[in-house]
Design a protein around this motif. Structure first.
Motif, short mmCIF file in Angstrom:
data_model
loop_
_atom_site.label_atom_id
_atom_site.label_comp_id
_atom_site.label_asym_id
_atom_site.label_seq_id
_atom_site.Cartn_x
_atom_site.Cartn_y
_atom_site.Cartn_z
N GLY A 185 48.80 34.27 40.17
CA GLY A 185 48.91 34.50 41.61
C GLY A 185 48.51 35.92 41.99
N TYR A 186 48.87 36.86 41.12
CA TYR A 186 48.52 38.27 41.35
C TYR A 186 46.99 38.41 41.34
CZ TYR A 186 48.37 43.36 40.36
OH TYR A 186 48.11 44.72 40.39
N ARG A 187 46.35 37.80 40.33
CA ARG A 187 44.89 37.86 40.22
C ARG A 187 44.24 37.20 41.44
NH1 ARG A 187 41.76 38.57 35.66
NH2 ARG A 187 43.54 38.22 34.29
N ARG A 188 44.75 36.03 41.83
CA ARG A 188 44.16 35.30 42.97
C ARG A 188 44.30 36.09 44.26
NH1 ARG A 188 46.48 30.71 40.94
NH2 ARG A 188 48.25 30.92 42.35
N THR A 189 45.47 36.71 44.44
CA THR A 189 45.71 37.48 45.68
C THR A 189 44.77 38.67 45.73
OG1 THR A 189 48.00 36.79 45.74
CG2 THR A 189 47.48 38.77 46.97
N SER A 207 32.48 45.61 42.73
CA SER A 207 32.65 45.94 41.31
C SER A 207 34.12 45.82 40.91
CB SER A 207 32.17 47.37 41.01
OG SER A 207 30.81 47.48 41.32
N ALA A 208 35.02 46.32 41.76
CA ALA A 208 36.45 46.21 41.46
C ALA A 208 36.84 44.74 41.35
CB ALA A 208 37.28 46.90 42.55
N CYS A 209 36.27 43.92 42.22
CA CYS A 209 36.61 42.49 42.23
C CYS A 209 36.08 41.81 40.98
CB CYS A 209 36.02 41.86 43.50
SG CYS A 209 36.92 40.43 44.05
N GLU A 210 34.91 42.25 40.51
CA GLU A 210 34.32 41.64 39.30
C GLU A 210 35.21 41.85 38.07
OE1 GLU A 210 30.14 43.17 39.63
OE2 GLU A 210 29.68 41.05 39.37
N THR A 211 35.99 42.96 38.07
CA THR A 211 36.88 43.19 36.92
C THR A 211 37.98 42.13 36.84
OG1 THR A 211 38.44 44.62 38.10
CG2 THR A 211 36.54 45.71 37.06
N LEU A 212 38.12 41.33 37.91
CA LEU A 212 39.15 40.28 37.91
C LEU A 212 38.58 38.94 37.44
CD1 LEU A 212 40.64 41.46 41.28
CD2 LEU A 212 41.98 41.27 39.17
N GLY A 213 37.29 38.95 37.06
CA GLY A 213 36.72 37.74 36.46
C GLY A 213 35.92 36.88 37.41
N VAL A 214 35.41 37.47 38.49
CA VAL A 214 34.58 36.69 39.41
C VAL A 214 33.30 37.50 39.61
CG1 VAL A 214 35.86 37.67 41.37
CG2 VAL A 214 34.53 35.64 41.74
N SER A 215 32.15 36.82 39.71
CA SER A 215 30.90 37.59 39.79
C SER A 215 30.52 37.88 41.24
CB SER A 215 29.76 36.82 39.11
OG SER A 215 29.36 35.76 39.95
N ARG A 216 29.68 38.89 41.39
CA ARG A 216 29.27 39.26 42.74
C ARG A 216 28.48 38.12 43.39
NH1 ARG A 216 25.44 44.26 44.09
NH2 ARG A 216 24.98 43.66 46.22
N MET A 220 53.61 42.81 48.77
CA MET A 220 54.38 44.05 48.67
C MET A 220 55.23 44.05 47.40
SD MET A 220 55.13 45.22 52.54
CE MET A 220 56.07 46.61 52.02
N ALA A 221 55.76 42.91 47.06
CA ALA A 221 56.56 42.83 45.81
C ALA A 221 55.69 43.17 44.61
CB ALA A 221 57.17 41.44 45.67
N TRP A 222 54.41 42.82 44.66
CA TRP A 222 53.49 43.12 43.55
C TRP A 222 52.85 44.50 43.68
CZ3 TRP A 222 51.01 37.62 43.91
CH2 TRP A 222 51.61 36.77 42.96
N GLY A 223 53.19 45.22 44.75
CA GLY A 223 52.61 46.56 44.93
C GLY A 223 51.13 46.52 45.29
N ILE A 224 50.64 45.36 45.71
CA ILE A 224 49.23 45.30 46.15
C ILE A 224 49.16 45.95 47.53
CG2 ILE A 224 47.33 43.77 46.85
CD1 ILE A 224 48.31 41.78 44.71
N LYS A 225 50.01 45.50 48.45
CA LYS A 225 50.14 46.16 49.75
C LYS A 225 51.33 47.10 49.66
CE LYS A 225 49.61 43.50 53.60
NZ LYS A 225 49.58 42.25 54.44
N ARG A 226 51.24 48.24 50.33
CA ARG A 226 52.35 49.21 50.29
C ARG A 226 53.13 49.24 51.60
NH1 ARG A 226 53.89 50.18 45.23
NH2 ARG A 226 52.11 50.63 43.89
#
Ligand code: FAQ
Length: 324
Positions: A44-48, A99-108, A227-233
């Motif tokens: 879920g963290y990766r998907r978000t 590029s940041a998104c590609e590090t999560l396993g999805v291509s441009r 917010m619980a995952w620290g993605i949004k602050r």
């Protein structure tokens, strides 16, 4: 310290192993450390993250269009050079974020497909037209201003590549905002007609700028978990309030007003009270029925198709290099 840097205890198996990884992940989040691409993370963290970072990248790329149309019509060489540089910066921001998104396993390539097929979103703000040259200034001041309010806290987001991209982006966004404010200030010192152009532009962009922060907290399905995952602050409403508080004194210095009869200082709260944007309109625009959605996507699709030969040539060249 990231998840993979943790000292490894016994190598547990099955459910126990998963629980150990989850615990390590939670500990990294609790310490406000960064999660890095090769670390274990919940699906879920990766998907978000893919959803948010992709939407952010798409916004930068689609966001080149509303101002881009004014490059050939800028009133002086200096204004043209500045606008050109700004729009190029936006392309760069899109690239950092892809590029940041590609590090999560999805291509441009996959991300671009999802954008032009309407399967991923981009910011609502870029579906509004730019009707006068003053809009270039207003976008810099209000749209980049809202982007900064939203993005400065994201420099501390829990995912390393996203946070590091945001640090670079925020530096450039502050220049973008200042160039917009300076442009509007120059127009406000000009003729009555120019002042009226600025006010008309601010009237059109104020509410859409407030919508950039997303739906009210009570209607935001993703905020609590992000917010619980620290993605949004921060929550959407907190950042919207911060933006209003920041913008009102800037509007006063500029000599323009915002089209909100409910806008007033609340000494008790130590913040400005303000009215609500038209959330029905927001829903329409996000659904794809805003004033320029079709035009923006058609333009992006055309640019992607026109660029096919460049991608083919680059792949052929890379294959030739690898073979030799
Ligand atoms: N437009 O549950 P939440 C720029 C969607 S700055 C369209 O609150 P979340 C610089 C949201 O995706 C602009 N859709 O969602 C520039 C979700 O849909 P989903 C880009 C929106 O993610 C300046 C649903 O509504 N900045 O480009 C919008 O927790 C000048 C429910 O919402 C960023 O992307 C919207 N305004 O919070 C370039 C910043 N708001 O996917 C050129 C990073 C919400 O569940 C010129 N992103 N939605 O179906 C964020 O901070 C967050 O993703 C939010 C939304 C705050 C935008």
């Amino acid at each position: 310290m990231s998840v993979t840097d943790q000292p490894e205890a016994e190598a547990p198996e099955g459910l126990e192993a998963l629980e150990a990884l989850e615990a390590q992940f939670e500990a990294v989040i609790a310490r406000s450390d960064r999660v890095e691409p090769r670390d274990w993370m919940p699906d879920g963290y990766r998907r978000t993250l893919i959803r948010q970072v992709a939407q952010h990248a798409h916004s930068e790329i689609i966001g080149m269009q509303p101002e881009g149309g004014w490059i050939t019509r800028a009133p002086s060489l200096r204004r043209k050079a500045t606008l050109l540089a700004k729009v190029q910066d936006e392309a760069g921001h899109g690239l950092y974020l892809y590029s940041a998104c590609e590090t999560l396993g999805v291509s441009r390539g996959e991300l671009t497909e999802m954008l032009i097929e309407g399967k991923q979103k981009y910011s609502s703000i870029f579906n509004y037209p730019t009707l006068s040259y003053a809009d270039v200034g207003t976008i810099g001041w209000l749209v980049d201003g809202a982007a900064i309010c939203n993005q400065v806290p994201l420099c501390r987001t829990s995912y390393g590549p996203y946070g590091r991209a945001m640090i670079r982006i925020c530096k450039e966004e502050s220049f973008h905002q200042r160039q917009g404010y300076e442009l509007l200030m120059a127009m406000m010192r000009g003729t009555d007609e120019q002042r009226a152009m600025v006010q008309e532009s601010v009237d059109r962009f104020w509410w859409p700028a407030l919508m950039m922060f997303g739906p009210p907290d009570d209607d935001s399905p993703n905020t609590a978990q992000s917010m619980a995952w620290g993605i949004k602050r921060n929550t959407n409403d907190d950042l919207r309030q911060r933006f209003v508080d920041m913008s009102v004194p800037q509007a006063e210095a500029l000599g323009v007003t915002f089209p909100d009869p409910e806008l007033r200082w609340n000494a008790g709260r130590g913040h400005y009270d303000f009215g609500q944007p038209d959330w029905e309109e927001f829903a329409q625009v996000v659904k794809g029925d805003g004033p320029c959605n079709a035009q923006r996507i058609a333009h992006r699709r055309r640019a992607h198709e026109d660029g096919a030969w460049v991608r083919e040539a680059a792949s052929a060249f890379a294959a030739k290099q690898a073979a030799s």
